[in-house]
Design a protein around this motif. Structure first.
Motif, PDB file in Angstrom:
ATOM      1  N   VAL A 185       1.363  -1.343  -0.190  1.00  0.00           N
ATOM      2  CA  VAL A 185      -0.132   0.290   0.096  1.00  0.00           C
ATOM      3  C   VAL A 185       1.171   1.207  -0.067  1.00  0.00           C
ATOM      4  N   ASN A 186      -0.129   2.241  -0.460  1.00  0.00           N
ATOM      5  CA  ASN A 186       1.169   3.798  -0.868  1.00  0.00           C
ATOM      6  C   ASN A 186       0.645   4.583  -0.233  1.00  0.00           C
ATOM      7  N   SER A 187       1.167   5.111   0.970  1.00  0.00           N
ATOM      8  CA  SER A 187       0.444   6.346   1.755  1.00  0.00           C
ATOM      9  C   SER A 187       1.160   7.520   0.762  1.00  0.00           C
ATOM     10  N   ASN A 188      -0.087   8.681   0.555  1.00  0.00           N
ATOM     11  CA  ASN A 188       0.303  10.356  -0.025  1.00  0.00           C
ATOM     12  C   ASN A 188       0.326  11.379   1.393  1.00  0.00           C
ATOM     13  N   THR A 189       1.411  11.653   1.364  1.00  0.00           N
ATOM     14  CA  THR A 189       1.344  12.902   2.389  1.00  0.00           C
ATOM     15  C   THR A 189       2.111  14.210   1.294  1.00  0.00           C
ATOM     16  N   PHE A 190       2.155  13.823  -0.297  1.00  0.00           N
ATOM     17  CA  PHE A 190       2.254  14.971  -1.336  1.00  0.00           C
ATOM     18  C   PHE A 190       1.236  15.681  -1.279  1.00  0.00           C
ATOM     19  N   GLN A 191      -0.186  15.710  -0.996  1.00  0.00           N
ATOM     20  CA  GLN A 191      -1.541  16.490  -1.338  1.00  0.00           C
ATOM     21  C   GLN A 191      -1.740  16.883  -0.532  1.00  0.00           C
ATOM     22  N   VAL A 237       6.710   4.408   1.203  1.00  0.00           N
ATOM     23  CA  VAL A 237       6.230   5.808   1.522  1.00  0.00           C
ATOM     24  C   VAL A 237       7.583   6.442   1.026  1.00  0.00           C
ATOM     25  N   TRP A 238       6.428   7.270   0.296  1.00  0.00           N
ATOM     26  CA  TRP A 238       7.587   8.540  -0.815  1.00  0.00           C
ATOM     27  C   TRP A 238       7.085  10.083   0.084  1.00  0.00           C
ATOM     28  N   ILE A 239       7.896  10.618   0.214  1.00  0.00           N
ATOM     29  CA  ILE A 239       7.258  11.985   0.703  1.00  0.00           C
ATOM     30  C   ILE A 239       8.093  12.995  -0.737  1.00  0.00           C
ATOM     31  N   TRP A 276       5.114  -7.610   8.255  1.00  0.00           N
ATOM     32  CA  TRP A 276       5.219  -6.465   7.407  1.00  0.00           C
ATOM     33  C   TRP A 276       6.963  -5.636   7.060  1.00  0.00           C
ATOM     34  N   ARG A 277       6.213  -4.797   6.092  1.00  0.00           N
ATOM     35  CA  ARG A 277       7.679  -4.094   5.544  1.00  0.00           C
ATOM     36  C   ARG A 277       7.423  -3.207   5.522  1.00  0.00           C
ATOM     37  N   VAL A 278       8.648  -2.009   5.529  1.00  0.00           N
ATOM     38  CA  VAL A 278       7.783  -0.479   5.417  1.00  0.00           C
ATOM     39  C   VAL A 278       9.327   0.192   4.233  1.00  0.00           C
ATOM     40  N   PHE A 279       8.965  -0.012   2.780  1.00  0.00           N
ATOM     41  CA  PHE A 279       9.757   0.230   1.978  1.00  0.00           C
ATOM     42  C   PHE A 279      10.027   1.597   1.795  1.00  0.00           C
ATOM     43  N   LEU A 280      10.757   2.724   1.631  1.00  0.00           N
ATOM     44  CA  LEU A 280      11.679   3.746   1.412  1.00  0.00           C
ATOM     45  C   LEU A 280      11.799   4.280   0.536  1.00  0.00           C
ATOM     46  N   GLU A 281      10.941   5.083  -0.882  1.00  0.00           N
ATOM     47  CA  GLU A 281      11.320   5.383  -1.626  1.00  0.00           C
ATOM     48  C   GLU A 281      11.892   6.775  -2.106  1.00  0.00           C
TER      49      GLU A 281
END
Ligand code: RM4
Ligand code: MN
Ligand code: MN
Length: 431
Positions: A127-133, A179-181, A215-220
């Motif tokens: 799942v991708n989060s969105n904190t860029f908008q 997580v991409w910020i 779970w894993r978290v991916f830092l993009e």
């Protein structure tokens, strides 16, 4: 209203028309590979086992910062997107999962969503989060950052959103958060680069603490855009160091378009493999920056070289090696379904070609410092046309010998244009 889907009859008819030619080409290729000690059928089985996730946002027309030219029959909501993703998988048989983006894909009942997806034969990947908008009615703006924002309240809001994404992902059967910020600065002096990273790490620690055990978290990482002077997670080195500080569940995600031009991405892949920190990929292609072009459309050799590192890692049994594969493309001038099918095929191609590299011959040339000989080992695999193997893999898995031609023959887009009247949307794309 009944929803159009491509019938088995049409698929069979389209395949029947191409079957004889495929059998001939496949047999000829299998003989040629046999002379090189490669088992064609075994290769076909490996191709059949490969899967890549479709990004839900990829089935709509993306657009650029300047404009968005909507296409006919675009998905209006998540359930339309699922139909399109199912159509892609039906024909290509290489995209059994989807990667959702929140809040773009927000819905009221995620258990029901998972069931609908399963009926389409689809499961959920990261799942991708969105904190860029900013979202409507959002309390704190992300204009000046999210997880690294100077204001604790804005950071708390971004952290909570990521934790929400984990909760949604659990219901969907997902096992990772990406997580991409967009955080960074546009002016020298605008941001304290050290403290911004500190704040990001503090925020990520809270998100990390909310991860379920499996779970894993991916830092993009991404070099620039929308921050044009400095990005907080700008490169694989920063991503790696952050993942290292966070712990074993944190790994790095490589989006092929997120590097400076000419950067040796396959070497970055090799480095991350070496440190057990390669989490996954966002595949696309690029000429200048984060172009989000179709995978393999600009630099297919580079894609092959990335897969060459992946196969090398797998054959060596590299520790902690379990990358996930996702597409991340934006389609402006093509039918997204066609582009995504073609991209999945290009990934299968790179994978199959990398599997064909004679690893012991390569190691021998490397040990003998035979630079050209080593290069030729790679080129021998890369210049082999594996198309018949890819088509046979699709056919044996129940898909289409020629997915794009079959899709066009079905009139799917025309049917969807009738079923899905356009909805008013004025924004530019997702870039
Ligand atoms: C970003 C990045 C993210 C993607 C967004 C839409 O540039 O690639 O992975 O979620 O775009
Ligand atoms: Mn990406
Ligand atoms: Mn991107």
């Amino acid at each position: 209203m009944t929803h159009f889907s491509i019938s088995e009859d049409l698929l069979q008819a389209e395949n029947a028309a191409r079957k004889m030619a495929l059998d001939e080409d496949y047999a000829a290729l299998a003989r040629a590979l046999g002379r090189r000690g490669i088992d064609g059928d075994a290769l076909t089985r490996r191709v059949m086992a490969f899967g890549v996730a479709i990004p839900t946002w990829g089935v709509g027309t993306g657009g650029t910062r300047f404009a968005r030219f909507p296409g006919p029959g675009e998905p209006r909501h998540l359930f339309d997107k699922l139909e399109d993703c199912a159509t892609i998988h039906h024909l290509v048989r290489a995209t059994p999962t989807i990667s959702p983006h929140f809040p773009w894909d927000a819905t009221s009942d995620y258990v029901a969503l998972r069931e609908v997806a399963a009926k389409h034969g689809l499961a959920f990947d990261a799942v991708n989060s969105n904190t860029f908008q900013d979202q409507p009615n959002q309390e704190h703006s992300y204009k000046f950052g999210s997880l690294s924002h100077v204001e604790p309240a804005a950071r708390a809001q971004a952290i909570a959103h990521n934790i929400d994404c984990i909760a949604i992902g659990r219901q969907l059967g997902s096992k990772a958060l990406t997580v991409w910020i967009a955080d960074g600065s546009n002016f020298a002096g605008q941001s304290n680069m050290t403290l911004a990273l500190d704040r990001y790490l503090d925020s990520m620690r809270e998100i990390y603490a909310a991860l379920p055990a499996d779970w894993r978290v991916f830092l993009e990482h991404k070099l620039y855009e929308p921050a044009f002077y400095s990005s907080v997670i700008s490169d694989w080195g920063t991503s790696f160091a952050a993942a290292q500080e966070l712990g074993p569940k944190a790994q790095c995600l490589v989006d092929l378009g997120h590097h400076a031009p000419n950067v040796n991405i396959e070497q970055i892949v090799a480095r991350l493999v070496r440190f057990g920190k390669l989490g996954g990929f966002h595949f696309n292609d690029s000429k200048y920056g984060d172009d989000d072009l179709d995978t393999g459309s600009v630099e297919p050799f580079r894609l092959f070289l990335v897969f060459n590192e992946l196969i090398d890692a797998r054959m060596r049994g590299a520790e902690g090696f379990a990358p996930t594969y996702m597409l991340d493309q934006s389609h402006n001038v093509t039918d997204p379904i066609e582009s995504l099918m073609q991209s999945a095929i290009e990934l299968q191609r790179a994978h199959a070609q990398a599997l064909m590299v004679d690893r012991s011959a390569l190691a021998a040339t490397q040990a003998a410092n035979d630079a050209l000989g080593a290069h030729l080992e790679l080129k021998r695999a890369y210049t082999t046309d594996v198309s018949p193997i890819l088509a046979m893999a699709r056919l044996r898995a129940g898909g289409a010998i020629a997915p794009i031609e079959t899709y066009r023959a079905s009139g799917y887009r025309k049917h969807k244009a009738e079923e899905r009247p356009p909805v008013a949307r004025t924004s530019a794309g997702i870039v």
